[in-house]
Scaffold this motif. Structure first.
Motif, PDB file in Angstrom:
ATOM      1  N   ALA A  32      -0.714   1.071  12.746  1.00 19.59           N
ATOM      2  CA  ALA A  32      -0.983   0.095  11.695  1.00 19.59           C
ATOM      3  C   ALA A  32      -2.119  -0.843  12.066  1.00 19.59           C
ATOM      4  N   SER A  33      -2.359  -1.007  13.331  1.00 18.65           N
ATOM      5  CA  SER A  33      -3.422  -1.882  13.788  1.00 18.65           C
ATOM      6  C   SER A  33      -4.023  -1.246  15.040  1.00 18.65           C
ATOM      7  N   TYR A  77      -0.307  -7.776  15.464  1.00 12.44           N
ATOM      8  CA  TYR A  77       0.202  -8.187  14.166  1.00 12.44           C
ATOM      9  C   TYR A  77       0.217  -9.705  14.087  1.00 12.44           C
ATOM     10  N   TRP A  85       2.408  -8.460   9.665  1.00 11.31           N
ATOM     11  CA  TRP A  85       1.316  -7.832   8.951  1.00 11.31           C
ATOM     12  C   TRP A  85       0.226  -7.472   9.956  1.00 11.31           C
ATOM     13  N   PRO A  86      -0.410  -6.318   9.824  1.00 16.13           N
ATOM     14  CA  PRO A  86      -1.469  -5.952  10.764  1.00 16.13           C
ATOM     15  C   PRO A  86      -2.549  -7.031  10.831  1.00 16.13           C
ATOM     16  N   ARG A 134      -5.610  -6.836  11.540  1.00 13.70           N
ATOM     17  CA  ARG A 134      -6.946  -6.464  11.036  1.00 13.70           C
ATOM     18  C   ARG A 134      -7.094  -6.573   9.525  1.00 13.70           C
ATOM     19  N   THR A 135      -5.996  -6.806   8.799  1.00 16.58           N
ATOM     20  CA  THR A 135      -6.076  -6.916   7.343  1.00 16.58           C
ATOM     21  C   THR A 135      -5.485  -8.244   6.886  1.00 16.58           C
ATOM     22  N   ASP A 136      -5.964  -8.701   5.761  1.00 19.09           N
ATOM     23  CA  ASP A 136      -5.434  -9.934   5.186  1.00 19.09           C
ATOM     24  C   ASP A 136      -4.059  -9.676   4.585  1.00 19.09           C
ATOM     25  N   PRO A 137      -3.158 -10.643   4.699  1.00 19.35           N
ATOM     26  CA  PRO A 137      -1.849 -10.461   4.068  1.00 19.35           C
ATOM     27  C   PRO A 137      -1.986 -10.466   2.543  1.00 19.35           C
ATOM     28  N   PRO A 138      -1.014  -9.911   1.847  1.00 17.46           N
ATOM     29  CA  PRO A 138      -1.078  -9.893   0.387  1.00 17.46           C
ATOM     30  C   PRO A 138      -0.927 -11.294  -0.195  1.00 17.46           C
TER      31      PRO A 138
END
Length: 72
Positions: free
Chosen positions: A6-7, A12, A25-26, A28-32
């Protein structure tokens, strides 16, 4: 070596929503939308352990408030 896909770094962040529900949440990505980082970052296991420590009552905030009002 990590098998975490996931990352890429296996990192995380712990995120929380307005009902005080926690998740990871990973990094490397923004949370929703609706989820805000708490500032805690670590491996999946570290984040899960942190959530277990800081979120002992997993009921949503609205339910906890409603039940507290019924008891009063």
């Amino acid at each position: 070596m990590s098998t975490d896909t996931a990352s890429p770094e296996g990192q995380y962040r712990v995120v929380v929503n307005d009902e005080e529900q926690h998740s990871l949440w990973p990094l490397r990505t923004d949370p929703p939308a609706g989820w805000v980082p708490t500032g805690f970052v670590g491996t999946r296991e570290e984040c899960s352990a942190h959530i277990d420590r800081v979120w002992p009552d997993i009921r949503p905030l609205s339910l906890r408030r409603r039940l507290a009002g019924d008891a009063a």
